[in-house]
Design a protein around this motif. Structure first.
Motif, PDB file in Angstrom:
ATOM      1  N   PHE A   9       0.650  -1.090   0.161  1.00  0.00           N
ATOM      2  CA  PHE A   9      -0.014  -0.097   0.074  1.00  0.00           C
ATOM      3  C   PHE A   9       0.742   1.369   0.150  1.00  0.00           C
ATOM      4  O   PHE A   9       0.645   2.289  -0.679  1.00  0.00           O
ATOM      5  N   LYS A  10       1.952   1.217   0.849  1.00  0.00           N
ATOM      6  CA  LYS A  10       2.688   2.188   0.770  1.00  0.00           C
ATOM      7  C   LYS A  10       3.507   2.563  -0.400  1.00  0.00           C
ATOM      8  O   LYS A  10       3.570   3.902  -0.872  1.00  0.00           O
ATOM      9  N   THR A  11       3.873   1.646  -1.075  1.00  0.00           N
ATOM     10  CA  THR A  11       4.532   1.780  -2.484  1.00  0.00           C
ATOM     11  C   THR A  11       3.431   2.091  -3.640  1.00  0.00           C
ATOM     12  O   THR A  11       3.719   3.048  -4.141  1.00  0.00           O
ATOM     13  N   GLU A  12       2.239   1.766  -3.633  1.00  0.00           N
ATOM     14  CA  GLU A  12       1.089   2.152  -4.329  1.00  0.00           C
ATOM     15  C   GLU A  12       0.744   3.707  -4.113  1.00  0.00           C
ATOM     16  O   GLU A  12       0.487   4.400  -5.195  1.00  0.00           O
ATOM     17  N   ILE A  13       0.889   3.979  -3.134  1.00  0.00           N
ATOM     18  CA  ILE A  13       0.529   5.435  -2.728  1.00  0.00           C
ATOM     19  C   ILE A  13       1.870   6.428  -3.165  1.00  0.00           C
ATOM     20  O   ILE A  13       1.481   7.385  -3.886  1.00  0.00           O
ATOM     21  N   MET A  14       2.754   5.903  -3.039  1.00  0.00           N
ATOM     22  CA  MET A  14       3.951   6.776  -3.411  1.00  0.00           C
ATOM     23  C   MET A  14       3.987   6.820  -4.843  1.00  0.00           C
ATOM     24  O   MET A  14       4.434   7.831  -5.538  1.00  0.00           O
ATOM     25  N   LYS A  15       3.602   5.648  -5.518  1.00  0.00           N
ATOM     26  CA  LYS A  15       3.612   5.836  -7.035  1.00  0.00           C
ATOM     27  C   LYS A  15       2.497   6.354  -7.694  1.00  0.00           C
ATOM     28  O   LYS A  15       2.233   6.567  -9.027  1.00  0.00           O
ATOM     29  N   GLY A  16       1.391   6.914  -6.923  1.00  0.00           N
ATOM     30  CA  GLY A  16       0.176   7.291  -7.365  1.00  0.00           C
ATOM     31  C   GLY A  16      -0.825   6.501  -7.958  1.00  0.00           C
ATOM     32  O   GLY A  16      -1.698   6.884  -8.625  1.00  0.00           O
ATOM     33  N   ASN A  17      -0.747   5.144  -7.506  1.00  0.00           N
ATOM     34  CA  ASN A  17      -1.658   4.242  -8.068  1.00  0.00           C
ATOM     35  C   ASN A  17      -2.677   3.898  -7.255  1.00  0.00           C
ATOM     36  O   ASN A  17      -3.567   2.796  -7.695  1.00  0.00           O
ATOM     37  N   MET A  18      -2.868   4.518  -5.872  1.00  0.00           N
ATOM     38  CA  MET A  18      -3.912   4.138  -5.197  1.00  0.00           C
ATOM     39  C   MET A  18      -4.764   5.543  -4.768  1.00  0.00           C
ATOM     40  O   MET A  18      -4.311   6.500  -4.225  1.00  0.00           O
ATOM     41  N   ASP A  19      -6.053   5.389  -5.440  1.00  0.00           N
ATOM     42  CA  ASP A  19      -7.123   6.462  -5.453  1.00  0.00           C
ATOM     43  C   ASP A  19      -7.868   6.308  -4.311  1.00  0.00           C
ATOM     44  O   ASP A  19      -8.910   5.563  -4.269  1.00  0.00           O
ATOM     45  N   LEU A  20      -7.737   6.884  -2.986  1.00  0.00           N
ATOM     46  CA  LEU A  20      -8.417   6.502  -1.777  1.00  0.00           C
ATOM     47  C   LEU A  20      -9.889   7.116  -1.841  1.00  0.00           C
ATOM     48  O   LEU A  20     -10.484   6.522  -0.786  1.00  0.00           O
ATOM     49  N   ASP A  21     -10.036   7.927  -2.665  1.00  0.00           N
ATOM     50  CA  ASP A  21     -11.633   8.365  -2.358  1.00  0.00           C
ATOM     51  C   ASP A  21     -12.096   7.944  -4.045  1.00  0.00           C
ATOM     52  O   ASP A  21     -13.226   8.840  -4.441  1.00  0.00           O
ATOM     53  N   GLY A  22     -11.620   7.031  -4.693  1.00  0.00           N
ATOM     54  CA  GLY A  22     -12.391   6.538  -5.643  1.00  0.00           C
ATOM     55  C   GLY A  22     -11.945   4.839  -5.811  1.00  0.00           C
ATOM     56  O   GLY A  22     -11.320   4.212  -4.941  1.00  0.00           O
ATOM     57  N   GLY A  23     -12.864   4.176  -6.650  1.00  0.00           N
ATOM     58  CA  GLY A  23     -12.562   2.653  -6.467  1.00  0.00           C
ATOM     59  C   GLY A  23     -13.279   2.039  -5.355  1.00  0.00           C
ATOM     60  O   GLY A  23     -14.153   2.636  -4.673  1.00  0.00           O
ATOM     61  N   LEU A 102      -9.655  -5.947   8.547  1.00  0.00           N
ATOM     62  CA  LEU A 102      -8.485  -5.855   7.231  1.00  0.00           C
ATOM     63  C   LEU A 102      -9.296  -5.008   6.419  1.00  0.00           C
ATOM     64  O   LEU A 102     -10.410  -5.224   5.905  1.00  0.00           O
ATOM     65  N   ILE A 103      -8.505  -3.797   5.911  1.00  0.00           N
ATOM     66  CA  ILE A 103      -9.080  -3.024   4.763  1.00  0.00           C
ATOM     67  C   ILE A 103      -8.104  -3.380   3.571  1.00  0.00           C
ATOM     68  O   ILE A 103      -6.745  -3.490   3.784  1.00  0.00           O
ATOM     69  N   TYR A 104      -8.787  -3.313   2.680  1.00  0.00           N
ATOM     70  CA  TYR A 104      -7.990  -3.567   1.326  1.00  0.00           C
ATOM     71  C   TYR A 104      -8.856  -3.060   0.034  1.00  0.00           C
ATOM     72  O   TYR A 104      -9.962  -3.016   0.319  1.00  0.00           O
ATOM     73  N   LYS A 105      -8.059  -3.053  -0.997  1.00  0.00           N
ATOM     74  CA  LYS A 105      -8.643  -2.167  -2.381  1.00  0.00           C
ATOM     75  C   LYS A 105      -8.948  -3.543  -3.189  1.00  0.00           C
ATOM     76  O   LYS A 105      -8.396  -4.576  -3.265  1.00  0.00           O
ATOM     77  N   HIS A 106     -10.201  -3.604  -3.179  1.00  0.00           N
ATOM     78  CA  HIS A 106     -10.938  -4.697  -3.997  1.00  0.00           C
ATOM     79  C   HIS A 106     -10.518  -4.938  -5.642  1.00  0.00           C
ATOM     80  O   HIS A 106     -10.520  -4.088  -6.086  1.00  0.00           O
ATOM     81  N   VAL A 107     -10.000  -6.253  -5.750  1.00  0.00           N
ATOM     82  CA  VAL A 107      -9.601  -6.391  -7.104  1.00  0.00           C
ATOM     83  C   VAL A 107     -10.121  -7.785  -7.287  1.00  0.00           C
ATOM     84  O   VAL A 107      -9.459  -8.676  -6.931  1.00  0.00           O
ATOM     85  N   THR A 108     -11.070  -7.939  -8.088  1.00  0.00           N
ATOM     86  CA  THR A 108     -11.762  -9.078  -8.811  1.00  0.00           C
ATOM     87  C   THR A 108     -12.280  -9.867  -7.523  1.00  0.00           C
ATOM     88  O   THR A 108     -13.586 -10.457  -7.749  1.00  0.00           O
ATOM     89  N   ASN A 109     -11.555 -10.388  -6.428  1.00  0.00           N
ATOM     90  CA  ASN A 109     -11.995 -11.088  -5.301  1.00  0.00           C
ATOM     91  C   ASN A 109     -11.028 -10.961  -4.010  1.00  0.00           C
ATOM     92  O   ASN A 109     -10.135 -10.173  -4.407  1.00  0.00           O
ATOM     93  N   PHE A 110     -11.403 -11.731  -2.909  1.00  0.00           N
ATOM     94  CA  PHE A 110     -10.629 -11.331  -1.902  1.00  0.00           C
ATOM     95  C   PHE A 110      -9.066 -11.640  -1.838  1.00  0.00           C
ATOM     96  O   PHE A 110      -8.185 -10.796  -1.742  1.00  0.00           O
ATOM     97  N   ALA A 111      -8.813 -12.936  -2.666  1.00  0.00           N
ATOM     98  CA  ALA A 111      -7.580 -13.271  -2.759  1.00  0.00           C
ATOM     99  C   ALA A 111      -6.702 -12.286  -3.634  1.00  0.00           C
ATOM    100  O   ALA A 111      -5.360 -11.942  -3.240  1.00  0.00           O
ATOM    101  N   ALA A 112      -7.346 -11.721  -4.657  1.00  0.00           N
ATOM    102  CA  ALA A 112      -6.532 -10.919  -5.670  1.00  0.00           C
ATOM    103  C   ALA A 112      -6.401  -9.403  -5.097  1.00  0.00           C
ATOM    104  O   ALA A 112      -5.770  -8.371  -5.561  1.00  0.00           O
ATOM    105  N   SER A 113      -7.090  -9.131  -4.103  1.00  0.00           N
ATOM    106  CA  SER A 113      -7.344  -7.684  -3.597  1.00  0.00           C
ATOM    107  C   SER A 113      -5.860  -7.509  -2.717  1.00  0.00           C
ATOM    108  O   SER A 113      -5.126  -8.141  -2.361  1.00  0.00           O
ATOM    109  N   VAL A 114      -5.572  -5.863  -2.896  1.00  0.00           N
ATOM    110  CA  VAL A 114      -4.384  -5.465  -2.264  1.00  0.00           C
ATOM    111  C   VAL A 114      -4.741  -4.851  -0.842  1.00  0.00           C
ATOM    112  O   VAL A 114      -5.467  -4.088  -0.498  1.00  0.00           O
ATOM    113  N   PRO A 115      -3.941  -5.629   0.001  1.00  0.00           N
ATOM    114  CA  PRO A 115      -4.182  -5.248   1.501  1.00  0.00           C
ATOM    115  C   PRO A 115      -3.560  -3.586   1.768  1.00  0.00           C
ATOM    116  O   PRO A 115      -2.797  -3.417   1.410  1.00  0.00           O
ATOM    117  N   ILE A 116      -4.155  -2.948   2.576  1.00  0.00           N
ATOM    118  CA  ILE A 116      -3.800  -1.579   2.989  1.00  0.00           C
ATOM    119  C   ILE A 116      -3.675  -1.700   4.377  1.00  0.00           C
ATOM    120  O   ILE A 116      -2.229  -1.196   4.589  1.00  0.00           O
TER     121      ILE A 116
END
Length: 146
Positions: A9-23, A102-116
């Motif tokens: 999550f820290k990496t994705e935020i720094m790369k600008g890949n995590m939109d916390l008020d969208g998705g 556990l808070i996570y960014k949903h991607v397809t299903n639980f297993a594929a999702s990105v933990p925050i």
């Protein structure tokens, strides 16, 4: 405050890949056998946790975070991420006590999702058939950066 903020999550935020008020962001209650409170290195998706230990109450399901917002708070020199509080209505008991969420960014299903983040409760909680509510910190939200 988060017990664990995951490196991915820290990496994705720094790369600008995590939109916390969208998705779509979800939350799951985790029981006391979870390893999400101790695992971080090399975890890029939820499938890489040894034992998530998601709540096994009858009829239990994840919650989707709603009313997402990222707010700049100049008076406190921080930015915070907020959402509506979560309530599981009439949550029956589960096999083990609930340790945290556990808070996570949903991607397809639980297993594929990105933990925050994993937010551990001050003490384990045992559902008893009443409403189970997770209320975010009114001042600092779910997460904040200073």
């Amino acid at each position: 405050m988060a017990s664990v903020v995951y490196n991915v999550f820290k990496t994705e935020i720094m790369k600008g890949n995590m939109d916390l008020d969208g998705g779509t962001f979800r939350a799951d209650l985790l029981m006391s056998n979870t390893t999400c409170d101790t695992e971080n290195d090399g975890i890029d998706t939820n499938t890489e946790f040894t034992t998530p230990d998601v709540c096994d109450s009858s009829g239990y399901t994840y919650k989707t975070l709603s009313t997402l917002a990222v707010t700049q708070v100049d008076a406190s020199d921080l930015a915070k991420w907020t959402a509506d509080n979560l309530t599981w209505s009439a949550l029956p008991s589960c096999t083990r006590a609930i340790q945290g969420i556990l808070i996570y960014k949903h991607v397809t299903n639980f297993a594929a999702s990105v933990p925050i983040a994993f937010l551990q409760f001050a003490s384990n909680k045992t559902p008893d058939g009443s409403d189970f509510t997770v209320a975010w910190d009114g001042t600092n939200g779910i997460l904040y950066l200073t």
